[in-house]
Write an enzyme that holds these catalytic residues in place. Sequence first.
Site, PDB file in Angstrom:
ATOM      1  N   HIS A  13       2.265   7.475  10.983  1.00  0.00           N
ATOM      2  CA  HIS A  13       2.393   7.513  12.523  1.00  0.00           C
ATOM      3  C   HIS A  13       1.299   7.670  13.510  1.00  0.00           C
ATOM      4  CE1 HIS A  13       6.558   5.868  12.217  1.00  0.00           C
ATOM      5  NE2 HIS A  13       6.741   6.743  11.297  1.00  0.00           N
ATOM      6  N   SER A  46       4.935  -1.310   2.638  1.00  0.00           N
ATOM      7  CA  SER A  46       4.273  -2.376   3.421  1.00  0.00           C
ATOM      8  C   SER A  46       4.594  -3.742   2.861  1.00  0.00           C
ATOM      9  CB  SER A  46       2.904  -2.135   3.435  1.00  0.00           C
ATOM     10  OG  SER A  46       2.604  -1.405   4.356  1.00  0.00           O
ATOM     11  N   SER A  47       5.795  -4.249   2.398  1.00  0.00           N
ATOM     12  CA  SER A  47       6.294  -5.353   1.925  1.00  0.00           C
ATOM     13  C   SER A  47       6.038  -6.297   2.978  1.00  0.00           C
ATOM     14  CB  SER A  47       7.668  -5.518   1.411  1.00  0.00           C
ATOM     15  OG  SER A  47       8.402  -4.859   2.601  1.00  0.00           O
ATOM     16  N   ARG A  58       0.713  -1.330  -0.122  1.00  0.00           N
ATOM     17  CA  ARG A  58       0.191   0.007  -0.203  1.00  0.00           C
ATOM     18  C   ARG A  58       0.899   1.176   0.019  1.00  0.00           C
ATOM     19  NH1 ARG A  58       2.797   2.202   3.172  1.00  0.00           N
ATOM     20  NH2 ARG A  58       2.783   1.839   5.427  1.00  0.00           N
ATOM     21  N   ASP A 106      -1.520  -1.033   7.498  1.00  0.00           N
ATOM     22  CA  ASP A 106      -0.981  -1.957   6.396  1.00  0.00           C
ATOM     23  C   ASP A 106      -1.931  -3.039   6.074  1.00  0.00           C
ATOM     24  OD1 ASP A 106       0.944   0.105   6.829  1.00  0.00           O
ATOM     25  OD2 ASP A 106       2.378  -1.107   7.136  1.00  0.00           O
ATOM     26  N   GLY A 145       8.894   1.447   2.634  1.00  0.00           N
ATOM     27  CA  GLY A 145       7.689   1.992   3.242  1.00  0.00           C
ATOM     28  C   GLY A 145       6.234   1.570   2.332  1.00  0.00           C
ATOM     29  N   ASP A 197      -1.815   5.609  13.238  1.00  0.00           N
ATOM     30  CA  ASP A 197      -2.705   4.373  13.107  1.00  0.00           C
ATOM     31  C   ASP A 197      -2.414   4.024  14.666  1.00  0.00           C
ATOM     32  OD1 ASP A 197      -0.113   3.493  12.676  1.00  0.00           O
ATOM     33  OD2 ASP A 197      -1.133   1.934  11.280  1.00  0.00           O
TER      34      ASP A 197
HETATM   35  P1  NG1 Z   1       5.477   0.498   6.844  1.00  0.00           P
HETATM   36  O1  NG1 Z   1       5.581   1.616   5.961  1.00  0.00           O
HETATM   37  O2  NG1 Z   1       5.049  -0.713   6.453  1.00  0.00           O
HETATM   38  O3  NG1 Z   1       6.948   0.285   7.805  1.00  0.00           O
HETATM   39  C1  NG1 Z   1       4.555   1.263   9.265  1.00  0.00           C
HETATM   40  C2  NG1 Z   1       3.360   0.339  10.124  1.00  0.00           C
HETATM   41  C3  NG1 Z   1       1.933   1.247   9.910  1.00  0.00           C
HETATM   42  C4  NG1 Z   1       2.185   2.618  10.176  1.00  0.00           C
HETATM   43  C5  NG1 Z   1       3.467   3.379   9.390  1.00  0.00           C
HETATM   44  C6  NG1 Z   1       3.565   4.853   9.879  1.00  0.00           C
HETATM   45  C7  NG1 Z   1       3.513  -1.886  10.423  1.00  0.00           C
HETATM   46  C8  NG1 Z   1       3.333  -3.201   9.993  1.00  0.00           C
HETATM   47  N1  NG1 Z   1       3.503  -0.741   9.663  1.00  0.00           N
HETATM   48  O4  NG1 Z   1       4.304   1.140   7.892  1.00  0.00           O
HETATM   49  O5  NG1 Z   1       1.254   0.732  10.490  1.00  0.00           O
HETATM   50  O6  NG1 Z   1       2.368   2.964  11.539  1.00  0.00           O
HETATM   51  O7  NG1 Z   1       4.633   2.719   9.728  1.00  0.00           O
HETATM   52  O8  NG1 Z   1       2.452   5.576   9.422  1.00  0.00           O
HETATM   53  O9  NG1 Z   1       4.062  -1.814  11.587  1.00  0.00           O
END
Ligand code: NG1
Length: 510
Positions: A59, A165-166, A52, A210, A163, A61
């Site tokens: 930061h 969401s892999s 996504r 995510d 960033g 959620d």
């Molecule tokens: P990514 O970009 O996937 O590392 C992480 C968190 C999200 C959210 C974002 C910041 C996980 C799986 N993902 O995303 O929930 O907090 O950082 O907005 O922890």
Amino acid sequence: MANSLVTEFTSVKDIYSAAASSEQECRYRSLVKTFFQTYGKPPQFIARAPGRVNIIGEHIDYCGFGVLPMGIEKDVIAAVYVADEALPGETILSLANTQPDVYFKREVQFLGLDQGIVEIDAARHEWYNYCSAGFKGVLETLGTKAPRKMLCVVDGTVPGGGGLSSSSALVCCISIATMHAQGGKLSAEQLALLAVASERYVGVNGGGMDQVCSMMAKKDEALFIEFSPVLSATSVPIPLADPPISFVIANSLVVSDKATTAPFCYNLRVAETRIAASLMAHHLNVYDQVGVTPTLEDVVAAYSKTLEYPEIESSIDRAIFSLEVVIKALRRGLNYHEEGYTLTQVCEALDASEAAVTKSYLTEYPIKTDVFHLYKRAYHVLTEAQRVLQFRHLCDNAGEKLSKNIAQSLGDLMNASQNSCKALYNCSCPELDELVKLCRLNGALGSRLTGAGWGGCTISLVLQPQVNDFIQALQKSYYSKSTDEEFISAVFATHPAQGAGLMKNLEHYL
Ligand code: NG1
């Protein structure tokens, strides 16, 4: 949110844009072939979960506030065979992958059970941990002690540490595969929530954006995901405009390994916002209503019940107003402490012992720090929550013709988000700052980091007629040292894409 079944796809055309379908067709065929070469038999089904991109709401959620991401076409697909026969070494899950150079090492992992339990060593940062996490979560939820065995080959196109969401795409994909293989009947929403909890087995105290986006994303629509009072995902139209707007993703090429840096980056931010929320709960006198270790959203929700609203009708405007009141109270509630609070100062402010503070905020996930930046973090979270609501409001009310002014207002909100991520949340990095600067200089109406930050990708809002020039300008500047191939996978325009699902009929590929 109404419970819906996991989507079933009959063809790649149900998933990808027309332009990508034939390339994806080859990819699925090749996955099936690799499966055959690896295990000597064909797979029975393919599970798929996308990455996504978060348009705005970074930061927040895990603080309980709504976010506004969309699905992307880049995804994880897993071909699966459910084996009733015994596998060598009492294996219950065998995982292979197709692309050593993308983000998996080429190796087959065999996972067994230790007294009926799937063990995950969070200290080892390995890709298959995310698969094991999805597998474990489903088995534990179904209460399955003797699972049906699964042979899998996984293929991913979401860049790791980017960033996008892999990690969640992997967790969601294997969760769906496991649910189907074990004959479970959870809905897409239940699976999304389960995947949120499962991913925490890997050692990051993550939010839910995510996994919910990966599971629930819709073609052509962004999602407004709320976590409180219950999970809900509402479609948000990307405004039609003349000229239309586009979102362009550009990878800073700095890999951000969230699991490795968690104790002083991601998990620390979660702890800082929780401590700030407790202090604000005391300050606003709502401590009894929110209980121990509330989120900032719990505090705002409890305090807003005590507010008298001026003549405000819309629920979005009321929410923006409540946030405004709490933001004003923040400076009185938390000492600015430019250099941050020490642990001793946190204890004094909360009127709690070091042991109690450590137990409540710093133990579940390890934290490494000498200072806690409570004011800056809370200010970012509350203003970012406002920006998300303002962005959604603009999208909902843009109508058929989006004027350049509204497009610029959306861009301004994205720029403000970036500035706050950089200055207050300290989750940008020099390369992201440079890339954002170049994006803005080359025509983006707004540009910001997306996802956790500390590396990874930016998302920029660009008017469609300018997209090609914009991308070329980035190639000449930020990517001047990259090969064409690296550049093509690093920078691409994106459009809201389909969420996760299953393809059960593979005859076409056999
Ligand atoms: P990514 O970009 O996937 O590392 C992480 C968190 C999200 C959210 C974002 C910041 C996980 C799986 N993902 O995303 O929930 O907090 O950082 O907005 O922890």
